[in-house]
Design an enzyme around this catalytic site. Structure first.
Site, PDB file in Angstrom:
ATOM      1  N   TYR A 233      86.668  40.348-111.978  1.00 23.20           N
ATOM      2  CA  TYR A 233      86.173  39.020-112.382  1.00 23.20           C
ATOM      3  C   TYR A 233      85.340  38.302-111.330  1.00 23.20           C
ATOM      4  O   TYR A 233      84.985  37.152-111.512  1.00 23.20           O
ATOM      5  CB  TYR A 233      87.367  38.121-112.762  1.00 23.20           C
ATOM      6  CG  TYR A 233      88.252  38.736-113.817  1.00 23.20           C
ATOM      7  CD1 TYR A 233      87.923  38.625-115.172  1.00 23.20           C
ATOM      8  CD2 TYR A 233      89.395  39.448-113.467  1.00 23.20           C
ATOM      9  CE1 TYR A 233      88.719  39.209-116.141  1.00 23.20           C
ATOM     10  CE2 TYR A 233      90.202  40.047-114.433  1.00 23.20           C
ATOM     11  CZ  TYR A 233      89.852  39.927-115.762  1.00 23.20           C
ATOM     12  OH  TYR A 233      90.636  40.507-116.725  1.00 23.20           O
ATOM     13  N   GLU A 300     101.177  37.386-112.519  1.00 25.83           N
ATOM     14  CA  GLU A 300      99.811  37.246-112.006  1.00 25.83           C
ATOM     15  C   GLU A 300      99.267  35.840-112.299  1.00 25.83           C
ATOM     16  O   GLU A 300      98.569  35.246-111.482  1.00 25.83           O
ATOM     17  CB  GLU A 300      98.901  38.318-112.606  1.00 25.83           C
ATOM     18  CG  GLU A 300      97.497  38.326-112.031  1.00 25.83           C
ATOM     19  CD  GLU A 300      96.694  39.533-112.489  1.00 25.83           C
ATOM     20  OE1 GLU A 300      96.617  40.524-111.730  1.00 25.83           O
ATOM     21  OE2 GLU A 300      96.149  39.489-113.614  1.00 25.83           O
TER      22      GLU A 300
END
Ligand code: 5GW
Ligand code: MN
Length: 351
Positions: A233, A300
């Site tokens: 990302y 996460e």
């Protein structure tokens, strides 16, 4: 002999008490200085009352480089294709931004020890051998490393030869069919492990087992709280990051929040910092569960919320967690640690 007047007696007594106070005060200072001298093995042969006696050195920031020989550093020549510092001035570690020989030389005299946690539950045990073998080749070579393996199959843990100063400990955990449960328990087990370790280790890294080392991962990665940028990302706008977006969750981040998208598959730092993070993530995860909500990417997501609030003091570039199936990008000169391509349907108990 003349008898002293009342006034003189009072004056004398006052003078004497001041003298006594003065002596006591000096003695106290001397005691403080001596006790610091005794605690601090670096200074044993001088007794002085100065600032250094009341301010003992912090190991974290004290890096001595006497007798080390290395290439001259520059503030003009270096990498220009990537950003090497965050807006809060934490280093972003890329190949070419550090001198590995210098860094190892700085940390060697401190005799640091690094703990590693790795979970190998169910079929994930098959990844353990390559993880351990490649860790021996690339992870903190020449330093004290203690790998803690959490598994439900302790008998299937492969025997891997470890260099002196390096060892493995196997801990049994219950089997679980739901990854979400394994995930939830990971932070809890990291928290309790750190509580057991107390100050017997200096640093800890928590790593995914389905990965291998391909290049050096060493002292350049040490820091208070260390986050790794997710390889998937880092070109995206923060609004596109897969953070938890429901305000009901304690992992919630608004569209205008967030610095980077950090990996759940690799993080670490000083024991105290990682302990606080694991504890916070676990509490938030459990509070969410009681409220009937599970964050998009479980721990996460919570880790990403935590690192938005508590900025990491060092950020590792995606060299430190790449993915085998991803094609190389020009800024990635070297892959140090990478997730192996896996057949999810075959390996996971459910999805
Ligand atoms: C993972 C997903 C679904 C169901 C179970 C698991 C699982 C994860 C498992 O059955 N056993 C296990 O040991 N794990 C641990 O969690 C491994 O250390 C694994 O590396 C880590 C994270 O899970 P991954 O690697 O499948 O997640 P991704 O996001 O890296 O693919
Ligand atoms: Mn993984």
């Amino acid at each position: 002999m003349r008898v002293m007047s009342g006034k003189t007696v009072t004056a004398t007594l006052l003078l004497l008490s001041f003298l006594l106070l003065g002596v006591l005060y000096c003695y106290q200072n001397y005691r403080v200085s001596v006790s610091f001298e005794l605690n601090d093995s670096r200074q044993t042969d001088s007794v002085c009352v100065c600032v250094c006696d009341v301010l003992p050195l912090s190991e974290e920031f004290h890096l001595e480089a006497e007798h080390l020989r290395y290439q001259q550093p520059s503030i003009l020549i270096g990498r220009t294709d990537v950003v090497t510092v965050t807006p809060w001035l934490a280093p972003v570690v890329w190949d070419g931004t550090f001198d590995p020989v210098l860094l190892d030389g700085l940390y060697r005299p401190r005799n640091i020890s690094v703990a590693v946690t790795v979970f190998a539950v169910g079929k994930y045990i098959r990844f353990l051998e390559a993880f351990l073998l490649t860790a021996e080749q690339h992870f903190f070579v020449g330093f004290n490393v203690h790998v803690y393996i959490f598994t439900d199959r302790p008998n299937e843990v492969p025997r891997v030869h470890m260099a002196p100063g390096r060892q493995v400990t196997v801990r049994s955990v219950p089997s679980s069919r739901r990854w979400q449960e394994i995930s939830a328990r990971r932070m809890e087990l990291i928290q309790t492990l750190i509580e057991e370790l107390r100050n017997h280790k200096d640093y800890i890294f928590c790593l995914d087992v389905d990965s291998r080392f391909h290049g050096r991962w060493g002292t350049e990665s040490l820091g208070g709280l260390v986050g790794v940028i997710h390889p998937g990302y880092y070109r995206d706008q923060r609004t596109k990051f897969p953070y938890e977006r429901r305000p009901e969750s304690r992992a919630y981040l608004a569209p205008e929040d967030g610095d980077f998208y950090y990996c759940g598959g690799a993080f670490g730092g000083r024991l105290q910092e990682v302990h606080l993070m694991a504890k916070t993530c676990r509490q938030d995860f459990e509070a969410d569960a009681r409220g009937g909500i599970e964050a998009a990417w479980q721990e996460e997501s919570h880790l990403n919320r935590y690192m938005w609030i508590h900025k990491p003091t060092k950020v590792l570039s995606p060299e430190y967690l790449w993915q085998d199936f991803k094609s190389r990008e020009p800024e990635i000169r070297l892959v140090r640690f990478s997730g192996v391509a896996k057949n999810y349907a075959e390996i996971r108990p459910n999805t």
